[in-house]
Design an enzyme around this catalytic site. Structure first.
Site, PDB file in Angstrom:
ATOM      1  N   CYS A 130      -8.274 -13.486   7.049  1.00  0.00           N
ATOM      2  CA  CYS A 130      -8.633 -12.613   7.872  1.00  0.00           C
ATOM      3  C   CYS A 130      -8.122 -11.589   6.853  1.00  0.00           C
ATOM      4  O   CYS A 130      -6.973 -10.862   6.921  1.00  0.00           O
ATOM      5  CB  CYS A 130      -7.796 -12.987   9.492  1.00  0.00           C
ATOM      6  SG  CYS A 130      -9.197 -11.280  10.260  1.00  0.00           S
ATOM      7  N   CYS A 133      -7.579  -8.870   9.502  1.00  0.00           N
ATOM      8  CA  CYS A 133      -6.643  -8.176   9.633  1.00  0.00           C
ATOM      9  C   CYS A 133      -5.122  -8.520   8.671  1.00  0.00           C
ATOM     10  O   CYS A 133      -3.941  -7.638   9.400  1.00  0.00           O
ATOM     11  CB  CYS A 133      -6.111 -10.246  10.419  1.00  0.00           C
ATOM     12  SG  CYS A 133      -7.764 -10.698  11.322  1.00  0.00           S
ATOM     13  N   ASP A 134      -5.435  -8.479   8.176  1.00  0.00           N
ATOM     14  CA  ASP A 134      -4.130  -8.753   7.411  1.00  0.00           C
ATOM     15  C   ASP A 134      -4.259  -7.875   5.912  1.00  0.00           C
ATOM     16  O   ASP A 134      -3.566  -7.407   5.055  1.00  0.00           O
ATOM     17  CB  ASP A 134      -3.343  -9.852   6.486  1.00  0.00           C
ATOM     18  CG  ASP A 134      -3.352 -11.176   7.960  1.00  0.00           C
ATOM     19  OD1 ASP A 134      -2.622 -10.011   9.038  1.00  0.00           O
ATOM     20  OD2 ASP A 134      -3.712 -12.030   7.580  1.00  0.00           O
TER      21      ASP A 134
END
Length: 302
Positions: A130, A133-134
């Site tokens: 992701c 996300c990261d």
């Protein structure tokens, strides 16, 4: 005996639980990973109508509490088998069994892995599924995005605004994504295409230090030093335990339309686990409300 059993505690399953409880039905939601679904691992959600910005964990927690406050029961169980009974449906989860008159399948879909040795060990230490996300963890660093579809191109474009260099690795000679995304990626100077290549090895020294790429046409290999790898090669559902109740397509998704109705009366499919064009929070919530309403109507008419 519950009125409705729901398999999956993501947006679709918990929305179904909310609608079913508001209709006065007894409900049990079974979840084998994390209540709230994959969105619980996202740092920020900005595409849900009426909620301009919320963290994934906050959204997932609020949704779970809302269903519980309305009286939906929950159990942290991984369903391994499903079948019919004289009065409804029986789910098996380890040594436990659960029975319900109607069944809503909201099992979602998981990120597909490359299957390269070391991949699992490096998740959270350089390997991610992701970018949203990261991506922030790799600001100013070199990273690689693996894949050639819309998700891969979108991830590369997202990371290009944060990372020094983004290598876009695809096994074919041409991308499969939308032309507009391909064009935007080609216009970004720090997105470097690596076509006709696959990842043959992850390199590490405690954390990811790079990848080995192998050309699909010549077999030649090359070293690519990167701090992060974002694997975006699609998703896959986990519907095998329900193959005896519902019809699956070639990719393993449950065949069900916008009405969420499956081939088996009393069984409904909601969210990312079913055949559909768009898999988003909004469509998962819509499916949950549709499936629960249909299940309640089926119970009332039966």
């Amino acid at each position: 005996m519950y009125d409705i059993l729901i398999v999956g505690g993501g947006t679709a399953g918990l929305t179904a639980a909310i609608y079913a409880r508001r209709a006065g039905k007894t409900v049990l939601v079974l979840e084998g990973a994390a209540f709230g679904g994959q969105i619980a691992s996202s740092p920020l959600v900005e595409n849900y109508p009426g909620i301009p910005s919320v963290s994934g964990p906050d959204y997932a927690g609020a949704l779970t509490r809302q269903a519980a406050d309305l009286g939906a029961e929950t159990a942290f169980r991984q369903v391994t088998a499903a079948g019919r009974t004289e009065n409804g449906f029986l789910l098996t989860a380890g040594k436990k069994t659960f029975e319900g008159r109607a069944l809503i399948l909201a099992t979602g879909a998981r990120h597909r892995k490359l299957g390269v040795p070391g991949e699992d060990e490096l998740v959270g230490r350089g390997v991610s599924y992701c970018a949203v996300c990261d991506g922030a963890f790799f600001a100013g660093k070199d990273v690689a995005v693996i894949g050639g579809g819309d998700s891969a191109l979108q991830s590369a474009l997202f990371l290009a605004n944060r990372c020094r260099t983004v290598y876009l690795v695809h096994r074919r000679e041409e991308f499969r994504g939308a032309p507009v995304l391909v064009r935007r990626a080609e216009e970004k100077e720090n997105i470097v295409k690596k076509l006709s290549r696959t990842v043959s090895a992850f390199e590490q020294a405690g954390t990811l230090t790079g990848v080995t790429l192998k050309r699909t046409d010549t077999g030649e290999t090359e070293h690519l030093p990167v701090a992060g790898v974002f694997v975006t090669v699609g998703q896959e559902p986990d519907n095998a335990p329900f193959a005896g109740l519902v019809e699956l397509d070639g990719a393993g998704y449950i065949k069900a339309g916008e009405d969420c109705v499956t081939r088996t009366p009393g069984v409904y499919a909601a969210g990312d686990c079913r055949t559909k064009e768009l898999r988003q929070l909004t469509t998962a919530a819509a499916d949950g409300s549709v499936a629960a309403t249909a299940a309640c109507r089926w119970l009332d008419e039966g």
